[in-house]
Design a protein around this motif. Structure first.
Motif, PDB file in Angstrom:
ATOM      1  N   ILE A  40      49.526 125.882-138.107  1.00 57.95           N
ATOM      2  CA  ILE A  40      51.110 125.599-137.990  1.00 57.95           C
ATOM      3  C   ILE A  40      51.383 124.425-138.297  1.00 57.95           C
ATOM      4  O   ILE A  40      51.012 123.366-138.000  1.00 57.95           O
ATOM      5  N   GLY A  41      52.582 124.213-138.870  1.00 59.87           N
ATOM      6  CA  GLY A  41      53.215 122.588-139.281  1.00 59.87           C
ATOM      7  C   GLY A  41      54.768 122.760-139.056  1.00 59.87           C
ATOM      8  O   GLY A  41      55.414 123.836-139.031  1.00 59.87           O
ATOM      9  N   PHE A  42      55.115 121.432-138.532  1.00 60.91           N
ATOM     10  CA  PHE A  42      56.367 121.281-137.865  1.00 60.91           C
ATOM     11  C   PHE A  42      57.020 120.064-138.859  1.00 60.91           C
ATOM     12  O   PHE A  42      56.628 119.062-139.251  1.00 60.91           O
ATOM     13  N   SER A  80      54.118 113.035-134.863  1.00 54.53           N
ATOM     14  CA  SER A  80      54.671 113.191-133.336  1.00 54.53           C
ATOM     15  C   SER A  80      53.776 113.987-132.630  1.00 54.53           C
ATOM     16  O   SER A  80      53.870 115.159-132.492  1.00 54.53           O
ATOM     17  N   ILE A  81      52.951 113.511-131.825  1.00 53.62           N
ATOM     18  CA  ILE A  81      51.707 114.140-131.136  1.00 53.62           C
ATOM     19  C   ILE A  81      52.151 114.490-129.675  1.00 53.62           C
ATOM     20  O   ILE A  81      51.371 115.481-129.303  1.00 53.62           O
ATOM     21  N   ARG A  82      53.579 114.392-129.146  1.00 57.78           N
ATOM     22  CA  ARG A  82      53.808 115.168-127.987  1.00 57.78           C
ATOM     23  C   ARG A  82      54.309 116.560-128.319  1.00 57.78           C
ATOM     24  O   ARG A  82      53.933 117.461-127.817  1.00 57.78           O
ATOM     25  N   ASN A  83      55.590 116.487-128.662  1.00 57.62           N
ATOM     26  CA  ASN A  83      56.494 117.710-128.789  1.00 57.62           C
ATOM     27  C   ASN A  83      55.796 118.818-129.721  1.00 57.62           C
ATOM     28  O   ASN A  83      55.614 119.895-129.654  1.00 57.62           O
ATOM     29  N   LEU A 109      44.820 125.136-136.481  1.00 58.05           N
ATOM     30  CA  LEU A 109      44.996 123.792-136.887  1.00 58.05           C
ATOM     31  C   LEU A 109      46.663 123.517-136.714  1.00 58.05           C
ATOM     32  O   LEU A 109      47.558 124.159-137.186  1.00 58.05           O
ATOM     33  N   VAL A 110      47.038 122.382-135.888  1.00 60.55           N
ATOM     34  CA  VAL A 110      48.299 122.094-135.791  1.00 60.55           C
ATOM     35  C   VAL A 110      48.719 120.774-136.428  1.00 60.55           C
ATOM     36  O   VAL A 110      47.993 119.680-136.385  1.00 60.55           O
ATOM     37  N   ILE A 111      49.552 120.811-137.206  1.00 60.69           N
ATOM     38  CA  ILE A 111      50.058 119.521-138.159  1.00 60.69           C
ATOM     39  C   ILE A 111      51.292 118.852-137.665  1.00 60.69           C
ATOM     40  O   ILE A 111      52.543 119.831-138.251  1.00 60.69           O
ATOM     41  N   PRO A 112      51.700 118.134-136.797  1.00 60.90           N
ATOM     42  CA  PRO A 112      52.918 117.648-136.128  1.00 60.90           C
ATOM     43  C   PRO A 112      53.558 117.045-137.308  1.00 60.90           C
ATOM     44  O   PRO A 112      53.098 116.839-138.716  1.00 60.90           O
ATOM     45  N   GLY A 113      54.943 116.886-137.220  1.00 61.26           N
ATOM     46  CA  GLY A 113      55.783 116.270-138.116  1.00 61.26           C
ATOM     47  C   GLY A 113      56.034 115.010-137.925  1.00 61.26           C
ATOM     48  O   GLY A 113      55.422 114.132-137.072  1.00 61.26           O
TER      49      GLY A 113
END
Length: 337
Positions: A185-187, A114-117, A103-107
């Motif tokens: 993972i979270g950013f 932010s769905i690209r980087n 599971l990826v959680i963008p910042g």
């Protein structure tokens, strides 16, 4: 990148935040190193995102009060998603699966996602390693949400993160993944949300509504990349804190959403990476969480590259900050074996 489009790093750094101050490294007599090779921002939605399977988090309307759309900056890139009336996952499948869901959680400072980087780029890196990647587009707390029971908007993103873990586990059979090997993972602000999930996975934020809500919401392991951890001075990121908590939060609310204060003997193992030269979210945020993990005798690994700044996603290819995906993959191999 179209020069009329706001770059992820530029927008984040321009929000009246804690500055980097004087240079911490090297000597003026040394030759300047080459610029960091960070992939340029793009304004258009990546084709990989548009083609990825979309899975809605909730059956019907999400739990909460009234969604209120917020005017978008005309220069904001399409890859900065806001006005999230209905949260969802985008699913990225590997060519050869290792059976592990991620599971990826963008910042995005709780202002956008932010769905690209911090989404598509991360999915590319980890599907190449065999992971089935789920990128979360979560509700943003300043868009009018209130959850059942009168809880503050500060709990809305956590409700979506808990549901996302359960939703991914509910798809295990269909996607041929092992629910016992789910990591997160979270950013940046997404790192704050991931840290809140890792520490408050069992918090009864919203009442259960279906069988999925009966499933376990505890990740098996987590990674926090340049995360916001502090919710108060001197280390917080001002925009993230205000958009999550509101302009005048009580001490109790600050404490509830300060994840380093909630680390326990049950917190999953955590990997952290944070550049010393981050001018937006001070590296001390990562130290706060690492210290809490050590105090609780929980497994933790920490990497502090000298340079990288903020919002570098999968990292610059010509600097140590770009090595964290490989380091994390090696760490997860040990933790999920």
């Amino acid at each position: 990148m179209d020069e009329t489009t706001l770059d992820r790093r530029t927008l984040f750094l321009g929000a009246g935040l804690v500055g980097a101050g004087a240079s911490l490294f090297g000597s003026s007599a040394l030759a300047a190193p080459p610029p960091l090779a960070i992939p340029p921002g793009i304004s258009a939605t990546p084709i990989e995102w548009s083609q990825a399977e979309q899975v809605m988090l909730w059956n019907g309307a999400p739990p909460g009060g009234t969604f209120r759309a917020v005017p978008r900056d005309a220069k904001m890139a399409d890859t900065f998603i806001s006005n999230v009336a209905a949260p969802y996952l985008r699913v990225f499948r590997p060519a050869r699966s290792n059976g592990r869901p991620l599971l990826v959680i963008p910042g995005g400072a709780y202002r956008f996602v932010s769905i690209r980087n911090e989404g598509v780029d991360v999915a590319k890196a980890f599907t190449a390693l065999g992971y089935t990647v789920y990128v979360l587009v979560y509700r943003l707390p300043s868009e009018g949400w209130r959850v059942a029971g009168g809880l503050a908007r500060a709990d809305v993103p956590l409700a979506d993160a808990q549901r996302a873990v359960r939703k991914v586990r509910s798809l295990a059979a269909a996607h041929a993944t092992d629910p016992a090997k789910l990591s997160v993972i979270g950013f940046s602000a997404g790192g704050h949300l991931a840290a809140s999930l890792l520490t408050d996975y069992a918090a009864p934020v919203v009442p259960p509504r279906d069988g999925i809500d009966q499933m376990d919401s505890r990740p098996c392991a987590g990674a926090l990349i340049y995360p916001v951890i502090a919710m108060e001075a001197p280390y917080t990121h001002a925009m993230s804190a205000e958009l999550l908590l509101g302009p005048n939060p009580t001490a109790a609310l600050v404490a509830r959403r300060s994840p380093a204060r909630h680390v326990t003997a049950n917190t999953p193992p955590v990997f952290l990476a944070h550049a010393f030269d981050d001018p937006a979210v001070p590296w001390q945020n990562t130290r706060l969480f690492a210290d809490a993990m050590l105090a609780a005798h929980r497994p933790v690994e920490v990497h502090y590259p000298e340079e990288g700044g903020h919002g570098f996603g999968t990292g610059p290819s010509n600097a140590p900050a770009g090595q964290w995906p490989a380091l994390l993959a090696s760490w997860l191999d040990r933790k999920l074996a």
